[in-house]
Design an enzyme around this catalytic site. Structure first.
Site, mmCIF file in Angstrom:
data_model
loop_
_atom_site.group_PDB
_atom_site.id
_atom_site.type_symbol
_atom_site.label_atom_id
_atom_site.label_comp_id
_atom_site.label_asym_id
_atom_site.label_seq_id
_atom_site.Cartn_x
_atom_site.Cartn_y
_atom_site.Cartn_z
ATOM 1 N N ASN A 13 0.841 -1.207 0.000
ATOM 2 C CA ASN A 13 0.000 0.000 0.000
ATOM 3 C C ASN A 13 0.873 1.253 0.000
ATOM 4 O O ASN A 13 0.609 2.211 -0.725
ATOM 5 C CB ASN A 13 -0.929 0.006 1.216
ATOM 6 C CG ASN A 13 -2.175 -0.826 0.986
ATOM 7 O OD1 ASN A 13 -3.039 -0.451 0.196
ATOM 8 N ND2 ASN A 13 -2.259 -1.971 1.640
ATOM 9 N N HIS A 108 -7.641 -0.825 6.566
ATOM 10 C CA HIS A 108 -8.007 -2.152 7.081
ATOM 11 C C HIS A 108 -8.756 -2.928 5.994
ATOM 12 O O HIS A 108 -9.630 -2.365 5.332
ATOM 13 C CB HIS A 108 -8.888 -1.983 8.327
ATOM 14 C CG HIS A 108 -9.208 -3.281 8.994
ATOM 15 N ND1 HIS A 108 -8.307 -3.935 9.815
ATOM 16 C CD2 HIS A 108 -10.312 -4.067 8.946
ATOM 17 C CE1 HIS A 108 -8.851 -5.063 10.242
ATOM 18 N NE2 HIS A 108 -10.068 -5.169 9.730
#
Ligand code: GRF
Length: 200
Positions: A13, A108
């Site tokens: 990410n 998340h």
């Protein structure tokens, strides 16, 4: 905007956000990477990109208060304006949390408040989602507070669960979505379309 990252393992990410800064999708600069894992791929990626990087952990700082101070010092030293927890497996200390309140985001791989909290990370999340026979899962980006996966949700998107999905297949599909969604969300923060009072 200077973006700092905390990451424990892979850092894919983080990499996507760095790439987006480099290719102009994001008007921002990655300023520093901190990892609690000296052997993490995240630190290796930071080195490769030429971004200042630090291993700060219980190994380098056995006293939790000293670790908290060290993390805060590095974040301040590099003038971080937004901090992304990109797969960071530790809770931040009280000092760092209070100094950067509202400026720390976590990503998340599920639709919080479901499938979050202690022990809900990696494949455990997708296992629980499949076991509950959900029709879809998703990605959540939220402000970080004292509890795992708990602070105010600022953005969510869904990911379909398809027939034949295994934990690994689902994990891969969600992670791909995370990459795009994290960049999109940071872009909206920069544009003021998502209002983060601590940052704008
Ligand atoms: C992602 O699934 C993220 O949602 C979670 O940890 C994982 C990190 O993956 N918090 P990567 O290190 O960015 O590849």
């Amino acid at each position: 905007m200077n973006i700092a990252f905390l990451a424990s393992h892979n850092g894919s990410n983080m990499q996507e956000v760095m790439d987006a800064c480099a290719d102009g999708r994001l008007q921002a600069t990655p300023c520093v990477v901190i990892s609690n894992n000296g052997n993490s791929k995240a630190l290796a990626r930071a080195k490769r990109e030429g971004i200042p990087n630090f291993h700060l952990s219980r190994i380098t700082h056995p006293d939790p208060d000293e670790l908290d101070k060290a993390i805060l010092n590095v974040l301040e030293q590099y003038h971080s304006t937004l901090i992304i927890l990109a797969g960071y497996m530790r809770r931040l200390g009280a000092l760092t949390l209070s100094k950067y309140r509202g400026k720390i985001l976590n990503i998340h791989p599920a639709l919080l408040p479901k499938y979050g909290g202690k022990g809900m990370y990696g494949i455990h999340v997708h296992r629980a989602v499949l076991a509950a026979d959900e029709k879809y899962t998703g990605v959540t980006i939220h402000i970080v507070d004292e509890e795992y996966d708990h602070g105010r949700i600022i953005a969510q998107c869904t990911v379909d669960i398809l027939p034949g999905d295994t934990e690994d297949i689902l994990a891969k599909r969600v992670l791909e979505k995370e990459h795009a969604f994290l960049v999109e969300t940071i872009s909206k923060i920069i544009a003021g379309e998502i209002n983060l009072p601590a940052i704008q």
